[in-house]
Design a protein around this motif. Sequence first.
Motif, mmCIF file in Angstrom:
data_model
loop_
_atom_site.group_PDB
_atom_site.id
_atom_site.type_symbol
_atom_site.label_atom_id
_atom_site.label_comp_id
_atom_site.label_asym_id
_atom_site.label_seq_id
_atom_site.Cartn_x
_atom_site.Cartn_y
_atom_site.Cartn_z
ATOM 1 N N LYS A 1 -9.511 -46.913 12.261
ATOM 2 C CA LYS A 1 -8.340 -47.776 12.108
ATOM 3 C C LYS A 1 -8.583 -48.890 11.089
ATOM 4 O O LYS A 1 -7.663 -49.305 10.375
ATOM 5 C CB LYS A 1 -7.960 -48.376 13.464
ATOM 6 C CG LYS A 1 -7.370 -47.361 14.446
ATOM 7 C CD LYS A 1 -6.977 -48.028 15.758
ATOM 8 C CE LYS A 1 -6.330 -47.019 16.708
ATOM 9 N NZ LYS A 1 -5.933 -47.636 18.004
ATOM 10 N N LEU A 2 -9.827 -49.366 11.021
ATOM 11 C CA LEU A 2 -10.150 -50.449 10.089
ATOM 12 C C LEU A 2 -10.335 -49.950 8.655
ATOM 13 O O LEU A 2 -10.109 -50.700 7.702
ATOM 14 C CB LEU A 2 -11.424 -51.171 10.541
ATOM 15 C CG LEU A 2 -11.284 -52.036 11.796
ATOM 16 C CD1 LEU A 2 -12.658 -52.458 12.304
ATOM 17 C CD2 LEU A 2 -10.422 -53.264 11.516
ATOM 18 N N MET B 1 -7.390 -50.444 6.346
ATOM 19 C CA MET B 1 -7.039 -51.860 6.203
ATOM 20 C C MET B 1 -8.011 -52.600 5.302
ATOM 21 O O MET B 1 -7.612 -53.437 4.481
ATOM 22 C CB MET B 1 -7.061 -52.557 7.582
ATOM 23 C CG MET B 1 -5.959 -52.199 8.514
ATOM 24 S SD MET B 1 -6.088 -53.281 9.955
ATOM 25 C CE MET B 1 -5.358 -52.224 11.203
ATOM 26 N N SER C 1 -7.052 -59.425 8.211
ATOM 27 C CA SER C 1 -5.647 -59.596 8.586
ATOM 28 C C SER C 1 -5.534 -59.757 10.093
ATOM 29 O O SER C 1 -6.486 -59.540 10.848
ATOM 30 C CB SER C 1 -4.843 -58.376 8.135
ATOM 31 O OG SER C 1 -5.294 -57.220 8.844
ATOM 32 N N GLN D 1 -3.918 -57.839 12.072
ATOM 33 C CA GLN D 1 -4.104 -56.517 12.669
ATOM 34 C C GLN D 1 -5.587 -56.173 12.796
ATOM 35 O O GLN D 1 -6.024 -55.629 13.812
ATOM 36 C CB GLN D 1 -3.394 -55.452 11.821
ATOM 37 C CG GLN D 1 -1.878 -55.577 11.801
ATOM 38 C CD GLN D 1 -1.347 -56.494 10.695
ATOM 39 O OE1 GLN D 1 -2.024 -57.442 10.286
ATOM 40 N NE2 GLN D 1 -0.146 -56.212 10.223
ATOM 41 N N ALA D 2 -6.373 -56.492 11.754
ATOM 42 C CA ALA D 2 -7.811 -56.218 11.799
ATOM 43 C C ALA D 2 -8.487 -57.063 12.871
ATOM 44 O O ALA D 2 -9.362 -56.572 13.608
ATOM 45 C CB ALA D 2 -8.436 -56.498 10.436
ATOM 46 N N GLN E 1 -3.376 -59.384 4.048
ATOM 47 C CA GLN E 1 -2.421 -59.453 5.158
ATOM 48 C C GLN E 1 -1.173 -58.627 4.834
ATOM 49 O O GLN E 1 -0.678 -57.859 5.682
ATOM 50 C CB GLN E 1 -2.033 -60.904 5.444
ATOM 51 C CG GLN E 1 -1.066 -61.059 6.620
ATOM 52 C CD GLN E 1 -1.617 -60.467 7.900
ATOM 53 O OE1 GLN E 1 -2.683 -60.864 8.367
ATOM 54 N NE2 GLN E 1 -0.903 -59.512 8.487
ATOM 55 N N TRP F 1 -1.041 -56.148 2.865
ATOM 56 C CA TRP F 1 -1.436 -54.734 2.857
ATOM 57 C C TRP F 1 -1.403 -54.151 4.274
ATOM 58 O O TRP F 1 -0.877 -53.061 4.490
ATOM 59 C CB TRP F 1 -2.828 -54.597 2.245
ATOM 60 C CG TRP F 1 -3.437 -53.229 2.351
ATOM 61 C CD1 TRP F 1 -4.537 -52.886 3.058
ATOM 62 C CD2 TRP F 1 -2.964 -52.024 1.743
ATOM 63 N NE1 TRP F 1 -4.806 -51.549 2.929
ATOM 64 C CE2 TRP F 1 -3.850 -50.991 2.126
ATOM 65 C CE3 TRP F 1 -1.894 -51.709 0.916
ATOM 66 C CZ2 TRP F 1 -3.696 -49.667 1.706
ATOM 67 C CZ3 TRP F 1 -1.738 -50.394 0.493
ATOM 68 C CH2 TRP F 1 -2.618 -49.387 0.881
ATOM 69 N N SER F 2 -1.921 -54.903 5.237
ATOM 70 C CA SER F 2 -1.865 -54.443 6.634
ATOM 71 C C SER F 2 -0.423 -54.334 7.111
ATOM 72 O O SER F 2 -0.067 -53.386 7.820
ATOM 73 C CB SER F 2 -2.647 -55.400 7.538
ATOM 74 O OG SER F 2 -4.034 -55.273 7.330
ATOM 75 N N ASP F 3 0.398 -55.294 6.711
ATOM 76 C CA ASP F 3 1.817 -55.229 7.075
ATOM 77 C C ASP F 3 2.468 -53.998 6.447
ATOM 78 O O ASP F 3 3.311 -53.335 7.081
ATOM 79 C CB ASP F 3 2.536 -56.499 6.599
ATOM 80 C CG ASP F 3 2.068 -57.750 7.334
ATOM 81 O OD1 ASP F 3 1.486 -57.602 8.427
ATOM 82 O OD2 ASP F 3 2.265 -58.854 6.789
ATOM 83 N N ASP G 1 1.611 -50.936 8.377
ATOM 84 C CA ASP G 1 2.420 -50.880 9.598
ATOM 85 C C ASP G 1 3.823 -50.371 9.294
ATOM 86 O O ASP G 1 4.400 -49.587 10.067
ATOM 87 C CB ASP G 1 2.514 -52.276 10.232
ATOM 88 C CG ASP G 1 1.236 -52.670 10.966
ATOM 89 O OD1 ASP G 1 0.388 -51.778 11.196
ATOM 90 O OD2 ASP G 1 1.097 -53.861 11.304
#
Length: 398
Positions: free
Chosen positions: A234-235, A238, A279, A281-282, A382, A384-386, A389
């Motif tokens: 998952k990481l 990200m 981020s 999420q991370a 941040q 990029w993680s968004d 998603d």
Amino acid sequence: MPLTDTHIRSLKPEAKPRKYFDGGGLFLYVPPTGSKLWRLAYRFEGKSKLLSFGDYPAVSLKDARGRRDEAKGLLAKGIDPSAQKKAAKQEQVTAERDSFENIALDWHRTRLAGFSEKHQGTALYRLNTYILPIIGKKHIASLEAPEILALVKSIEGKGNHETARRVLQIIGQVFRFAIAMGKIKHNIAADLHGALRPRKVVHRAAVLGKEKVAHLLMAIDEYAGYYPLVCALKLAPMLFVRPTELRCATWQEFDLDAAEWRIPAERMKMRRTHIVPLSRQALTILKELKKFSGEGQYLFPSTRTETRPISDATMLNALRRMGYQKHEMSVHGFRSIASTLLNELCYNRDWIERQLAHGDSNGVRAAYNYAEYLPERKRMMQEWSDFLDSLRDKSWGK
């Protein structure tokens, strides 16, 4: 009367040293100890001098006479044989001191001291296997480009193209080191640039295109397996660090309060500290993972022992179990995904390259500017993680 081998063998030591002359200044000196030593008496510029040739029988009568004749030849040219001998000996000492081998080993001890044991070991193996047996004993200043070319071409001729390139690279680094030490003035290995076959570019498989990336992210979310492995998967999209940098991550490198992961220089390919902004999420994933492996050293410990991280094959095998074949996706492919899509999203290329920890043409500048563009990179990571998603959400909505 000239000496003979029979006469010399019959000589016995006496209470006082004796000299047995052969002619032309050559004589055998026999001290009470019993040694039989060759000497040459001669005059140079009005002064009496003595030259040693070694001991009998290591130096035979024939060899001693040959050395006498050589010395006489030098005298005829106005050259002092003793001075010539000393100069030759000094030249030999200098040649041994400044041999390619000695300078290469000094380079290895000095310049590679800050690198990993693995990197040092690989460089030493290539030196001992491919380089030193061929040119190690030669004075570094006497080496010429054709000798180096023949060495690397012989490796390339066996199909070891990458090894040949690496060997030439090491030789060039040793020459640069020798220049810095004042041993030589020119790096002849640099003249061989382009002499080897072009490096074959390795294209690491990666799914590209937003829809395909979305399917990959969904497959990771649905993957059921060893919990640290799931977190690593998952990481990976990200953070898009190199696979080894991710799987060997240690908890001491993370500051969750500051939302930063600082990878030390010795673990980075370019041997420069690297900052990875984390981020939200991370951080969520890391905080949950800390409950599982936070008491140990590694974020992603091996299933067999906590003293080692998961292996290279662990994450790759997980991708295969998800249905991604060798030509479709690799662990390194997460970096290609990030690089491609971030550029498509029109982020500043310098931010992207710095976050990918790619090499900087100015090594000194890069070594100290690991925090360059950090505020911009934090925002980009941040966003990029968004963005990842949003890809999942759009895919689920279909």
